[in-house]
Design a protein around this motif. Sequence first.
Motif, PDB file in Angstrom:
ATOM      1  N   THR A  79       1.494 -43.768   9.040  1.00 29.69           N
ATOM      2  CA  THR A  79       2.524 -44.802   8.989  1.00 29.69           C
ATOM      3  C   THR A  79       3.869 -44.221   9.402  1.00 29.69           C
ATOM      4  O   THR A  79       4.170 -43.062   9.109  1.00 29.69           O
ATOM      5  CB  THR A  79       2.646 -45.411   7.581  1.00 29.69           C
ATOM      6  N   ARG A  80       4.658 -45.039  10.081  1.00 27.88           N
ATOM      7  CA  ARG A  80       6.009 -44.644  10.489  1.00 27.88           C
ATOM      8  C   ARG A  80       6.931 -45.856  10.380  1.00 27.88           C
ATOM      9  O   ARG A  80       6.487 -47.007  10.401  1.00 27.88           O
ATOM     10  CB  ARG A  80       6.026 -44.119  11.931  1.00 27.88           C
TER      11      ARG A  80
ATOM     12  N   GLY B 214       1.440 -49.016  10.636  1.00 25.51           N
ATOM     13  CA  GLY B 214       0.396 -48.016  10.453  1.00 25.51           C
ATOM     14  C   GLY B 214      -0.613 -48.076  11.582  1.00 25.51           C
ATOM     15  O   GLY B 214      -1.030 -49.162  11.995  1.00 25.51           O
ATOM     16  N   VAL B 215      -0.980 -46.917  12.096  1.00 21.65           N
ATOM     17  CA  VAL B 215      -1.994 -46.823  13.152  1.00 21.65           C
ATOM     18  C   VAL B 215      -3.015 -45.764  12.757  1.00 21.65           C
ATOM     19  O   VAL B 215      -2.698 -44.824  12.018  1.00 21.65           O
ATOM     20  CB  VAL B 215      -1.365 -46.476  14.521  1.00 21.65           C
ATOM     21  N   VAL B 216      -4.223 -45.930  13.260  1.00 18.68           N
ATOM     22  CA  VAL B 216      -5.287 -44.955  13.001  1.00 18.68           C
ATOM     23  C   VAL B 216      -5.418 -44.052  14.212  1.00 18.68           C
ATOM     24  O   VAL B 216      -5.656 -44.516  15.329  1.00 18.68           O
ATOM     25  CB  VAL B 216      -6.617 -45.661  12.703  1.00 18.68           C
ATOM     26  N   ILE B 217      -5.225 -42.754  13.988  1.00 23.85           N
ATOM     27  CA  ILE B 217      -5.324 -41.757  15.051  1.00 23.85           C
ATOM     28  C   ILE B 217      -6.377 -40.738  14.648  1.00 23.85           C
ATOM     29  O   ILE B 217      -6.249 -40.078  13.606  1.00 23.85           O
ATOM     30  CB  ILE B 217      -3.970 -41.056  15.292  1.00 23.85           C
ATOM     31  N   ASP B 218      -7.441 -40.617  15.443  1.00 24.99           N
ATOM     32  CA  ASP B 218      -8.545 -39.695  15.150  1.00 24.99           C
ATOM     33  C   ASP B 218      -9.091 -39.918  13.741  1.00 24.99           C
ATOM     34  O   ASP B 218      -9.392 -38.964  13.007  1.00 24.99           O
ATOM     35  CB  ASP B 218      -8.100 -38.238  15.313  1.00 24.99           C
ATOM     36  N   GLY B 219      -9.205 -41.175  13.361  1.00 25.08           N
ATOM     37  CA  GLY B 219      -9.810 -41.517  12.081  1.00 25.08           C
ATOM     38  C   GLY B 219      -8.882 -41.438  10.883  1.00 25.08           C
ATOM     39  O   GLY B 219      -9.301 -41.729   9.764  1.00 25.08           O
TER      40      GLY B 219
END
Length: 358
Positions: free
Chosen positions: A84-85, A75-80
């Motif tokens: 998950t992938r 899971g990563v945070v992108i633009d807040g």
Amino acid sequence: MVGLLDLVQTLTSPHPLDRYLELVRPTLTLRDMRAEITHVRRHPAPGSAEGSVTLTLRPTRQWAGHLAGQYVQIGVVIDGVRHTRCYSPVNTQGRRDRHIELTVKAHPNGLVSQYLNAHAIPGMVVDLAPAAGVFHLPEPRPDKIVLISGGSGITPVLSMLRTLAAESFAGKVVFLHYNRSPEMVPHRAELEAIAMQHTNFRIELLYPERDADDRFSYDQLERFAPWFATAQTYLCGPPGLMSAVRTAYEAEQLGDRLHSEEFTLSLAPADTEAAEGDITFSGSGITAANSGETLLEQAENAGITPEYGCRMGICFTCTAVKRSGCTRNLKTGEIDNDPDQPIQLCINAPVGDVDIAI
């Protein structure tokens, strides 16, 4: 110890204890599993925007390892917003330093894959879920193994190949990989080195776009692995390759010897003209007209952001409870009329009025 953790958790309510610990250090957790990126290696593809990046991750103490062929969810945070992938580790099973190696292709419309290819740096911390999936090498190992992959489907079978090489596997191995060009094959130098070091391994890199004879065929199986009928075969790749291999094995009544993992999903098309009824997202107080698309797509179009991982029906991250109504599984065609049932939003579409508890 568990009782003490539960007490501390109660005292730190309303937020989980790990939310406070991550303020001290992102990888300092008691229950949540995370991983820190320690190395980043980018693989640009000449003349193409579809390069890839290989990330080495150092997981927190909760990591229990993976079986060669399984996938992990990050899971990563992108633009807040947390996304998950699912990706398959390419490293050997049982790596001594416990690190995880992921090779992520930059898909044109892949939000997370594009982000990681452009922005991943050492020190970045990502969420991590335990390894999962039934696509993996069995114990004990078969004495004959065929590995077949295409494009970015190479990742799980590369983990299998590396693991067999690390174990000094003494049986027969044939690995067939299909791609558009040599430059598009990740870890090509290592594949060539494995082939040189293990005389019982045969590795064939094939490029159908350059030579029509390099497309998968039954004749290739007989040429490269004449013993394939007595082997166990592991397959991962795009739909065309998967279909061709399955057809060949079913024709030979060898379906029980073929094991596969899909990384793209072929769903029945949305029937927008015949769609009727309303979708009630009762957990959000939102009702929208049924468009015929998957429940995940309709939820997103309604401004709801349910969690999801693979969007292929594999990881079950998007599972939600259907309170009432009828849905169709676009992968199998099956109809489900039962109320209060968990369903996967990414592969189910509503048939008439449906209430989903999100």
